[in-house]
Design a protein around this motif. Sequence first.
Motif, short mmCIF file in Angstrom:
data_model
loop_
_atom_site.label_atom_id
_atom_site.label_comp_id
_atom_site.label_asym_id
_atom_site.label_seq_id
_atom_site.Cartn_x
_atom_site.Cartn_y
_atom_site.Cartn_z
N UNK D 244 1.00 7.83 -3.97
CA UNK D 244 0.00 6.87 -4.39
C UNK D 244 -0.62 5.98 -3.32
N UNK D 246 -2.41 4.38 0.02
CA UNK D 246 -3.49 4.89 0.86
C UNK D 246 -2.98 5.79 1.98
N UNK D 249 -2.31 9.30 0.85
CA UNK D 249 -3.57 9.96 0.50
C UNK D 249 -4.29 10.41 1.78
N UNK D 264 -4.41 14.60 -6.43
CA UNK D 264 -3.61 13.38 -6.35
C UNK D 264 -3.11 12.97 -7.72
N UNK D 265 -1.79 12.84 -7.84
CA UNK D 265 -1.21 12.36 -9.09
C UNK D 265 -0.39 11.10 -8.90
N UNK D 266 -0.13 10.72 -7.64
CA UNK D 266 0.49 9.43 -7.41
C UNK D 266 -0.45 8.35 -7.90
N UNK D 268 -2.62 5.12 -8.06
CA UNK D 268 -3.23 4.25 -7.06
C UNK D 268 -3.89 3.05 -7.74
N UNK D 273 -10.14 2.48 -0.48
CA UNK D 273 -9.55 3.49 0.38
C UNK D 273 -10.60 3.89 1.42
N UNK D 274 -10.27 3.80 2.72
CA UNK D 274 -11.27 4.10 3.76
C UNK D 274 -11.38 5.61 3.99
N UNK D 275 -12.30 6.24 3.28
CA UNK D 275 -12.47 7.70 3.37
C UNK D 275 -13.35 8.07 4.56
N UNK D 287 -11.48 16.98 -3.57
CA UNK D 287 -10.50 15.92 -3.78
C UNK D 287 -10.52 15.53 -5.26
N UNK D 289 -8.32 13.05 -8.14
CA UNK D 289 -7.24 12.16 -8.52
C UNK D 289 -7.26 12.10 -10.04
#
Lengths: 346, 346, 346, 346
Positions: D244, D246, D249, D264-266, D268, D273-275, D287, D289
């Motif tokens: 979960x 950052x 990820x 993503x399953x954790x 958040x 989030x700085x992508x 991606x 989530x």
Amino acid sequence: MKAVTFHGPHDLRYEEVPDPTLPDERSAIVRVTLAAICGSDLHTYHGDMPPSRAGMPIGHEAIGEVLEVGARVTRVKPGDRVMISGCVGCGTCPRCYEGDFVLCERFQFRVPGLHGLGGAQAELIAVPCADYALGLIPDGISDDQALMLTDACPTGYMGAKRAEIRPGDAVAVIGQGPIGRSALEAAFLFGPSTVFALDRVPERLAGAEAMGAVPVNVDEVDPVSFIRQRLGGLGPQRVIEAVGPDATVALALRLCRAGGTVSMIGASVSREFPLNLGFFQWKHLTFRASLTSVPLYWETLIPLVREGRLRPERMITHRFPLSEGPEAFRLFDERREGVMKVVLEP
Amino acid sequence: MKAVTFHGPHDLRYEEVPDPTLPDERSAIVRVTLAAICGSDLHTYHGDMPPSRAGMPIGHEAIGEVLEVGARVTRVKPGDRVMISGCVGCGTCPRCYEGDFVLCERFQFRVPGLHGLGGAQAELIAVPCADYALGLIPDGISDDQALMLTDACPTGYMGAKRAEIRPGDAVAVIGQGPIGRSALEAAFLFGPSTVFALDRVPERLAGAEAMGAVPVNVDEVDPVSFIRQRLGGLGPQRVIEAVGPDATVALALRLCRAGGTVSMIGASVSREFPLNLGFFQWKHLTFRASLTSVPLYWETLIPLVREGRLRPERMITHRFPLSEGPEAFRLFDERREGVMKVVLEP
Amino acid sequence: MKAVTFHGPHDLRYEEVPDPTLPDERSAIVRVTLAAICGSDLHTYHGDMPPSRAGMPIGHEAIGEVLEVGARVTRVKPGDRVMISGCVGCGTCPRCYEGDFVLCERFQFRVPGLHGLGGAQAELIAVPCADYALGLIPDGISDDQALMLTDACPTGYMGAKRAEIRPGDAVAVIGQGPIGRSALEAAFLFGPSTVFALDRVPERLAGAEAMGAVPVNVDEVDPVSFIRQRLGGLGPQRVIEAVGPDATVALALRLCRAGGTVSMIGASVSREFPLNLGFFQWKHLTFRASLTSVPLYWETLIPLVREGRLRPERMITHRFPLSEGPEAFRLFDERREGVMKVVLEP
Amino acid sequence: MKAVTFHGPHDLRYEEVPDPTLPDERSAIVRVTLAAICGSDLHTYHGDMPPSRAGMPIGHEAIGEVLEVGARVTRVKPGDRVMISGCVGCGTCPRCYEGDFVLCERFQFRVPGLHGLGGAQAELIAVPCADYALGLIPDGISDDQALMLTDACPTGYMGAKRAEIRPGDAVAVIGQGPIGRSALEAAFLFGPSTVFALDRVPERLAGAEAMGAVPVNVDEVDPVSFIRQRLGGLGPQRVIEAVGPDATVALALRLCRAGGTVSMIGASVSREFPLNLGFFQWKHLTFRASLTSVPLYWETLIPLVREGRLRPERMITHRFPLSEGPEAFRLFDERREGVMKVVLEP
């Protein structure tokens, strides 16, 4: 030979440069018969994405005639009329054997006119891994159509395909420049019920409406409210982002219905896009950003273009001799005269 | 109430029959406002597929208004305008919970007007498993459109979907009756480059051509040679069979390109179709024959019909009062007056 | 060179034949290091599917070392250890560029040892379209594993893949010879809940059980009743037919659950399989029969074999020098000594 | 009744609270027979994600027996043994009719023990939209198995499914807590060649290795280098993030091969989030989530659990009477005694 070359921001020149030679046995030399200016060429023009050295020919959209091939080129031969893929790879890994240059396992995804390769806005161009980067132009495909198949049309199609549009879905396409227009046209191949076209240029919106889209002028309405109202309170299931800046990416993610897909084809150089990850997860979204392995899509697109299901050649608004390339860039950059797609003729 | 009833081959009558009553707590009584004649009703008319007993109301395409619901019906209520699915299931197994009646795990796939259920060409009809067999008619859908959504339009769509059409594929649709026409229209949702429409009735072929298909009159040309010539020597990748007899199924399998898919929606009662299995394997074919779980397709089709992407209501060529049902069957059976789809109004 | 050649039904000989030569610039000569006998070679052995002329080397499963390549071969070179695809195509059409020989657009799908090509049970073999028909044997793959990757393992995988198995599905595999065994092993890659293995040979059933399948001896129980009872009254959603005769194909179609898929990989030469089409439609089935474009599956299967997820080499039960090829066929034909897969060593 | 209630960070109590009553006709009251603590309950325990008011019973994983149902509940009845979905929706929109609560069109995705609903760590619980949120526990499923099917097992499966794993792919699962472990087990259903399990707790890594994964202790090696070295220089095609924060990820996106998918399953709660969007596009990534619509996966998972293909019950390491719920949380929070999954017995 003559070519349009880069010497600095806003400083393009039409000038004599050395003829390219065969770099290796898997390459070919092509005599360019038509080239086009891509929206992403403006990054070069503005100096944000310069070629590896000054004086290089620029551009990556072109068709031509094969002049010479290396000893290990087996699929094309001198005299063939060919499309030149707007990108290349190593040509010797499994992904390149499929033409999937973006995923080249040797990380040699490269664009002509950048990355050390001579560009396509020139009389001649050397094309690496020619077996996979050149495509024969079949009967029934005009030069203009073939030219659109070297980048713009495949990119739009790829963006629509990766948006996972199912019959009956509502779709939004953000941005109605050449790439957005191509994505819009391609989106209709997947049976959507409604396609919203977002832009702020009235004539581009009119063009989208003529193709069957619902125009949304983002200067006049709030696109999220407007579209949700049209869809009974929900967003479109699929959103294609065809501009690139963080702001339109954020709009795409906000606009998209929970469980939907955002497919991004606008070019981004953003290093820190601020993604609201909790919200992204709550909405169960899928997000894809992509570059285009051009040859991957030729087999699908050629019959569609030949039968008139796709008519990307309609995007061409201006034609110049190659010698007027620098002037053509100015017009394109300033979006004068309703310009959409500009063709250069060597 | 009044209804069109079956008394023997070519012996339909418009007469008084007892009103239906609620058979159980999961059923509903619907007052029919419009009904239609399906091509498969001709099997009944000819006596090949009679109802379970003489004097039963026939027909399975209708819309109406809910009059009464059982205690365990939770999704519709009296007064609702509804589409009645052209088939039903048990309503209590996992497949029926999805509306996928064809796959009912209790093997209770049944068609109104056959299989012991009263038919829809009547003033009233009792509908089992009403939560799954009735669909609310949303705003923006006309009565004619809703009527087409009770069988013909979903069947055509299902046939096209199961043909696995990918963008750029060539498709052939064999038969241009109401089901074939629906499949033809649906095929365009999947982005084909070319769709061939096969029939022998000139006006049906003209209708198909007006929708963008290439007409192929099987009385005038050999369809296999004609289509292969158009496709550079290969068959279409996807073939939809919308007639039913062994001969057209054999044509579909012969016509289809190696590696392709034949999707059959024409109704067959054949017990021993002589399949050339060695050839079938050599061609690496996929073959599907199907009946339609109507409700499964409403969510997809409603927005397409509402936005005018599909216009199944254009198939309606004739309208009669319900009292003239027997005459309407004669006209439909004889294919007089360019008949395609006949509507009956109680 | 020496080879196993065909002179008539049950008349194979190990004898001297002329060395093959390069037929064209796209071919290669491979020195065979291991060959195997395929179940379909028995059709040749029995004379039902003879080579194009007497005295030809037979067989189509082999690995070896490249001795010589034509001028237009770019992907392999002398000295490379290679798998030889059990089939080839023209090598110059779009499908062959993908290794999808079954769908060769020039209809040149051919099998070594048949169709005018020299076979693989020989010291040397000429391989057409070598760029697509030869696969480099990567590190971590043993000779036995590579040998199984030339036909049996890809055929089983292809059959399982085309069965459309989803996680949780029940699957039945009819026939536990080498192809059925391969399909059984591959079926587990798709996450089934239960896999039924049907055969009548106790040791083959025991082998299937050891792999996690439920054995069903068709001589002892009625497979349809037995399996339906295990599945709460329903058939398996996916059935793989790996024998070929009409009787087992009919069993497959009968056994399969409504809405399911029957994938046939057993070789058929049936011209008039009597398909109960009405029943097929009522069950909403999908039916596929297929041959295998071997190279298409190497990229998927190599890591699975290398990591031990698939262990096709366990099928090998017997080894003979190539000189004893005729005796090896007798043993294989008579199913003596628990034979499954026989390897010949030149 | 008695329940575990929340009074503030680290202040849980086992106490008497009022019995729940039926909130509406579509709800049911269930007597809880087993409950479990989910990793996301620690957010509540720490006060980061508190229930809507103090004193509310917490928890959302439980099974039990139906005591009472509202008048419009048709699929379950008093006496039924049921799984309670770890989330609910409105129960009256198209998505809820499918059990796809995450996509509830009325935005009523809610979790028991949060969002104004009483929790499951109690003797009784009121369950809204009971027709879709309760699942009958079939024969052959133990109580422990059923309990794992109320959240952990479906979440892991959903994460693996949305990772788009194809046979032969390499997969990495980041985090080996209950959700990561469930995803790891589910990943094997899709036929991967290699699955890497990342964590820093040695016993969790040992557990993953026992299931066939390659353990990667992120405290001991750089996971990106380690994994790329194992895969010939490339990353895994599919990455499942099950923690979960950052940082993990970002690791997932960096680790994933170009063209691959990060699922993503954790959980958040990150807002920014700085992508690295340019890099994301260059890598052509997908991606996703997600949160889990639990009932959507029961049909797939039940046969897998019943047949032992999935054994989620092995995750249970500790059992306490419900009255010791507060102590159980302390143990789970401190990761003492090799704790993985804790069960509470009312």
